[in-house]
Design a protein around this motif. Structure first.
Motif, PDB file in Angstrom:
ATOM      1  N   VAL A  65       0.867  -1.169   0.000  1.00 39.02           N
ATOM      2  CA  VAL A  65       0.000   0.000   0.000  1.00 39.02           C
ATOM      3  C   VAL A  65       0.910   1.227   0.000  1.00 39.02           C
ATOM      4  N   PHE A  66       0.431   2.307  -0.604  1.00 42.19           N
ATOM      5  CA  PHE A  66       1.242   3.525  -0.668  1.00 42.19           C
ATOM      6  C   PHE A  66       0.569   4.618   0.160  1.00 42.19           C
ATOM      7  N   THR A  67       1.373   5.468   0.762  1.00 40.65           N
ATOM      8  CA  THR A  67       0.824   6.551   1.579  1.00 40.65           C
ATOM      9  C   THR A  67       1.715   7.790   1.483  1.00 40.65           C
ATOM     10  N   SER A  68       1.094   8.963   1.699  1.00 40.57           N
ATOM     11  CA  SER A  68       1.901  10.181   1.795  1.00 40.57           C
ATOM     12  C   SER A  68       1.886  10.691   3.237  1.00 40.57           C
ATOM     13  N   ASN A  69       1.433   9.851   4.130  1.00 41.60           N
ATOM     14  CA  ASN A  69       1.366  10.217   5.538  1.00 41.60           C
ATOM     15  C   ASN A  69       2.557   9.606   6.285  1.00 41.60           C
ATOM     16  N   SER A  70       3.465  10.456   6.724  1.00 35.40           N
ATOM     17  CA  SER A  70       4.727   9.948   7.284  1.00 35.40           C
ATOM     18  C   SER A  70       4.535   9.181   8.593  1.00 35.40           C
ATOM     19  N   GLN A  71       3.554   9.598   9.360  1.00 37.38           N
ATOM     20  CA  GLN A  71       3.419   8.987  10.698  1.00 37.38           C
ATOM     21  C   GLN A  71       3.163   7.470  10.639  1.00 37.38           C
ATOM     22  N   LEU A  96      21.981  16.171  -0.203  1.00 38.17           N
ATOM     23  CA  LEU A  96      21.395  15.248   0.788  1.00 38.17           C
ATOM     24  C   LEU A  96      20.162  15.836   1.482  1.00 38.17           C
ATOM     25  N   THR A  97      19.577  16.878   0.878  1.00 39.75           N
ATOM     26  CA  THR A  97      18.412  17.514   1.500  1.00 39.75           C
ATOM     27  C   THR A  97      17.294  16.512   1.761  1.00 39.75           C
ATOM     28  N   TYR A  98      16.991  15.691   0.744  1.00 39.68           N
ATOM     29  CA  TYR A  98      15.850  14.765   0.893  1.00 39.68           C
ATOM     30  C   TYR A  98      16.152  13.711   1.957  1.00 39.68           C
ATOM     31  N   VAL A  99      17.401  13.251   1.980  1.00 36.83           N
ATOM     32  CA  VAL A  99      17.796  12.268   3.004  1.00 36.83           C
ATOM     33  C   VAL A  99      17.638  12.907   4.387  1.00 36.83           C
ATOM     34  N   GLY A 100      18.072  14.150   4.509  1.00 34.56           N
ATOM     35  CA  GLY A 100      17.965  14.863   5.792  1.00 34.56           C
ATOM     36  C   GLY A 100      16.514  14.971   6.241  1.00 34.56           C
ATOM     37  N   LYS A 101      15.603  15.260   5.291  1.00 32.85           N
ATOM     38  CA  LYS A 101      14.174  15.390   5.627  1.00 32.85           C
ATOM     39  C   LYS A 101      13.628  14.050   6.126  1.00 32.85           C
ATOM     40  N   VAL A 102      14.110  12.973   5.518  1.00 35.36           N
ATOM     41  CA  VAL A 102      13.652  11.644   5.944  1.00 35.36           C
ATOM     42  C   VAL A 102      14.113  11.374   7.378  1.00 35.36           C
ATOM     43  N   LEU A 103      15.351  11.758   7.682  1.00 34.64           N
ATOM     44  CA  LEU A 103      15.853  11.551   9.045  1.00 34.64           C
ATOM     45  C   LEU A 103      14.988  12.328  10.047  1.00 34.64           C
ATOM     46  N   ASP A 104      14.603  13.560   9.675  1.00 34.24           N
ATOM     47  CA  ASP A 104      13.733  14.354  10.559  1.00 34.24           C
ATOM     48  C   ASP A 104      12.412  13.629  10.800  1.00 34.24           C
ATOM     49  N   ALA A 105      11.845  13.085   9.716  1.00 35.49           N
ATOM     50  CA  ALA A 105      10.551  12.397   9.853  1.00 35.49           C
ATOM     51  C   ALA A 105      10.690  11.154  10.743  1.00 35.49           C
ATOM     52  N   ILE A 106      11.792  10.432  10.566  1.00 30.11           N
ATOM     53  CA  ILE A 106      12.005   9.230  11.393  1.00 30.11           C
ATOM     54  C   ILE A 106      12.104   9.641  12.863  1.00 30.11           C
ATOM     55  N   ALA A 107      12.893  10.691  13.117  1.00 29.76           N
ATOM     56  CA  ALA A 107      13.076  11.146  14.505  1.00 29.76           C
ATOM     57  C   ALA A 107      11.746  11.592  15.109  1.00 29.76           C
ATOM     58  N   MET A 108      10.903  12.201  14.276  1.00 31.15           N
ATOM     59  CA  MET A 108       9.637  12.718  14.787  1.00 31.15           C
ATOM     60  C   MET A 108       8.671  11.589  15.176  1.00 31.15           C
ATOM     61  N   HIS A 109       8.686  10.501  14.390  1.00 27.87           N
ATOM     62  CA  HIS A 109       7.644   9.482  14.589  1.00 27.87           C
ATOM     63  C   HIS A 109       8.149   8.180  15.187  1.00 27.87           C
ATOM     64  N   ILE A 110       9.408   8.155  15.589  1.00 28.34           N
ATOM     65  CA  ILE A 110       9.955   6.863  16.050  1.00 28.34           C
ATOM     66  C   ILE A 110       9.155   6.350  17.274  1.00 28.34           C
ATOM     67  N   ASN A 111       8.871   5.045  17.233  1.00 32.12           N
ATOM     68  CA  ASN A 111       8.027   4.470  18.283  1.00 32.12           C
ATOM     69  C   ASN A 111       8.539   3.110  18.774  1.00 32.12           C
ATOM     70  N   GLU A 112       9.668   2.651  18.180  1.00 33.72           N
ATOM     71  CA  GLU A 112      10.206   1.324  18.515  1.00 33.72           C
ATOM     72  C   GLU A 112      11.612   1.244  17.918  1.00 33.72           C
ATOM     73  N   PRO A 113      12.395   0.210  18.246  1.00 35.45           N
ATOM     74  CA  PRO A 113      13.710   0.076  17.593  1.00 35.45           C
ATOM     75  C   PRO A 113      13.539  -0.068  16.085  1.00 35.45           C
ATOM     76  N   MET A 130      24.472   9.754   8.965  1.00 32.52           N
ATOM     77  CA  MET A 130      23.039   9.526   9.227  1.00 32.52           C
ATOM     78  C   MET A 130      22.850   8.937  10.622  1.00 32.52           C
ATOM     79  N   LYS A 131      23.722   7.978  10.944  1.00 34.75           N
ATOM     80  CA  LYS A 131      23.605   7.324  12.252  1.00 34.75           C
ATOM     81  C   LYS A 131      23.810   8.351  13.374  1.00 34.75           C
ATOM     82  N   ARG A 132      24.826   9.191  13.172  1.00 38.70           N
ATOM     83  CA  ARG A 132      25.098  10.222  14.195  1.00 38.70           C
ATOM     84  C   ARG A 132      23.918  11.188  14.330  1.00 38.70           C
ATOM     85  N   GLN A 133      23.374  11.581  13.176  1.00 33.03           N
ATOM     86  CA  GLN A 133      22.234  12.504  13.183  1.00 33.03           C
ATOM     87  C   GLN A 133      21.063  11.910  13.963  1.00 33.03           C
ATOM     88  N   LEU A 134      20.778  10.642  13.696  1.00 32.65           N
ATOM     89  CA  LEU A 134      19.650   9.991  14.361  1.00 32.65           C
ATOM     90  C   LEU A 134      19.921   9.837  15.858  1.00 32.65           C
TER      91      LEU A 134
END
Ligand SMILES: NC(=O)c1ccc[n+]([C@@H]2O[C@H](COP(=O)([O-])OP(=O)(O)OC[C@H]3O[C@@H](n4cnc5c(N)ncnc54)[C@H](O)[C@@H]3O)[C@@H](O)[C@H]2O)c1
Ligand SMILES: O=c1ccn([C@@H]2O[C@H](COP(=O)(O)OP(=O)(O)O[C@H]3O[C@H](CO)[C@@H](O)[C@H](O)[C@H]3O)[C@@H](O)[C@H]2O)c(=O)[nH]1
Length: 443
Positions: A65-71, A96-113, A130-134
């Motif tokens: 399934v495809f979604t545009s909802n990051s959460q 690396l702008t798009y990669v950076g945005k993805v890292l932000d989204a991951i950090a915002m919604h992380i809920n498990e390992p 990336m690892k350091r950023q996260l």
């Protein structure tokens, strides 16, 4: 396993569909909601042979399934695979702008390992960054994260074949449990694993593209000499390729390499070398030969006739056959060059293009320039009154065009085959003056 593939472009969509085909539950996440809606309706936002059938199959099976909802995209899967674009910056380095945005989204919604798998082609050092950023953005005691580099080697046009039959699976990382988990994703594929550290994995991707680009520029440079001495470059490449140390692959001379990968990845390697004070002299030359291969081809045309005021039929604007991708396309570069040379009219035929709006202009030509370009979809009258035909993409359809009939309708029957795709003898017997890229014409 449950996987979210972030970025639903050429690589992300193919990967998501293939992972579903391998039996996983897949979410494809993209910020472009139009793309997402299309994909959920079973329509690919690009052309890739065989992929649409698999998309329909996997949507029906409920495995994708495809979604545009990051959460939900990020919260639902333990494995997050990044396949967003990494285009060139003006300085040649990868953006690396798009990669950076993805890292932000991951950090915002992380809920498990989570395990973050990098499929995008990223400069050496990026996975560690990336690892350091996260680690800075996330409480990793609560939600441990691992980053694994897993560069992609598929080719457009044969992406499905390449994904189902990978030449190798490179996994770069520091945590063997996470590497094992990523290996399980591909457990049903026949592949050879190459496990290494981040930097090695990242460098394998760039060096592979750099080497393939080198083969193409090498044969193109040899073609320039072959052309002067009457050697047939197709025979030369075939004869060379019989030596398994050389291999016949990626040894086709033409109007140079295009696409979203070779030009940008060679640029990034050169950029990295400059930053690290290393001299990649071969790759500098590879780029230079590629940048000038079109000049060489135009000179070849001009050695036969002036371009000013001429009508030209251009066959192909995609960077290669079996794709609708026009990024860094040699065909587009040639059209732009023809406009500067003052041609009166350019007719464009390409199986993936029906309107002028679908053309991917790069030099920002004004409307008066573009007014000289017409998209032609009907074969019959396409060549009427033109002074020359240029073949710029080796679409299989072009071999079946009505060449004999066209030869009687053109102003002058010159065909310049930039991909050495047509049969010179056949073309000559159909009434054409055939000129390829070093096809052994005696001087
Ligand atoms: N195209 C290829 O043949 C190929 C092959 C191997 C590797 N690669 C590499 O894979 C990467 C992707 O290439 P592509 O050709 O698929 O690119 P693409 O431009 O076709 O697709 C990228 C997608 O990412 C989406 N995106 C951008 N930012 C996002 C975000 N923050 N969150 C979610 N989605 C986002 C875009 O909307 C787009 O749909 C690049 O690094 C490229 O170098 C490409
Ligand atoms: O002998 C050859 C082979 C290719 N080309 C041209 O080179 C470009 C690239 O072709 P190809 O490599 O087939 O397509 P891509 O889809 O760009 O795939 C390359 O770039 C991808 C993105 O990194 C990698 O994953 C692939 O392994 C790598 O082949 C195209 O313009 C081709 O027409 C030639 O001129 N001569």
């Amino acid at each position: 396993m449950k996987i979210t593939v972030i970025g639903s472009g050429y690589v992300g969509t193919t990967t998501a569909i293939v992972l579903a085909e391998l039996g996983h539950d897949v979410i494809g996440y993209d910020i472009d909601s139009c793309k997402v809606d299309k994909l959920n309706e079973g329509k690919l936002p690009f052309i890739e042979p065989g992929l649409d059938e698999l998309l329909t199959k996997q949507l029906k099976a409920g495995r994708i399934v495809f979604t545009s909802n990051s959460q939900p995209a990020i919260m639902s899967s333990e494995i997050l695979m990044i396949s967003v674009g990494t285009p060139s910056n003006l300085n040649g380095g990868a953006d690396l702008t798009y990669v950076g945005k993805v890292l932000d989204a991951i950090a915002m919604h992380i809920n498990e390992p989570k395990i973050i798998v990098t499929k995008s082609t990223v400069p050496v050092g990026t996975n560690r960054w990336m690892k350091r950023q996260l680690e800075e953005k996330i409480d990793t005691n609560k939600y441990p994260i691992e980053v694994i580099s897993n560069p992609e080697f598929l080719r457009e046009g044969v992406a499905l074949h390449d994904s189902l039959n990978p030449s190798r699976t490179v996994l770069g990382g520091e945590n063997s449990a996470a590497i094992e988990k990523v290996k399980q994703l591909y457990a049903t594929l026949e592949t050879t694993y190459f496990i290494c550290n981040y930097e090695t994995a990242e460098m394998i991707k760039y060096a592979s593209n750099g080497f393939l680009a080198t083969k193409i520029s090498f044969i193109n440079e040899i073609a320039r000499l072959a052309d002067k001495v009457g050697a047939d470059i197709i025979g030369v490449a075939r004869g060379m390729g019989l030596d398994p140390r050389i291999s016949p692959h990626h040894l086709y001379a033409g109007i140079g390499y295009g696409g979203s990968c070779f030009p940008k990845d060679v640029d990034e390697l050169l950029h990295l070398a400059q930053q690290k004070d290393a001299n990649l002299s071969i790759l500098k030359q590879v780029k230079h030969i590629n940048d000038t291969q079109i000049d060489w081809f135009i000179q070849k045309i001009e050695s036969q006739m002036n371009l000013g005021g001429k009508r030209v039929l251009v066959l192909g604007v995609t960077f290669k056959e079996d794709t609708d991708d026009q990024r860094e396309s040699p065909g587009i570069r040639i059209i732009e060059r023809l406009l500067v040379k003052g041609v009166e009219e350019i007719r464009v035929m390409d199986p993936t293009v029906t309107t002028l709006e679908q053309m991917y202009w790069t030099k920002g030509f004004d409307d008066s320039g573009k007014q000289r370009v017409k998209i032609v979809t009907e074969q019959d009258e396409a060549a009427t009154g033109v002074h020359m035909v240029l073949l710029t993409t080796p679409w299989p359809q072009f071999t079946n065009y009505p060449w004999k009939k066209w030869a009687n309708k053109v102003e002058s029957a010159y065909i310049f085959d930039g991909r050495n795709y047509l049969n010179p003898q056949e073309m000559r017997s159909n009434g054409w003056h055939y000129i390829g890229v070093a096809r052994g014409e005696q001087k």
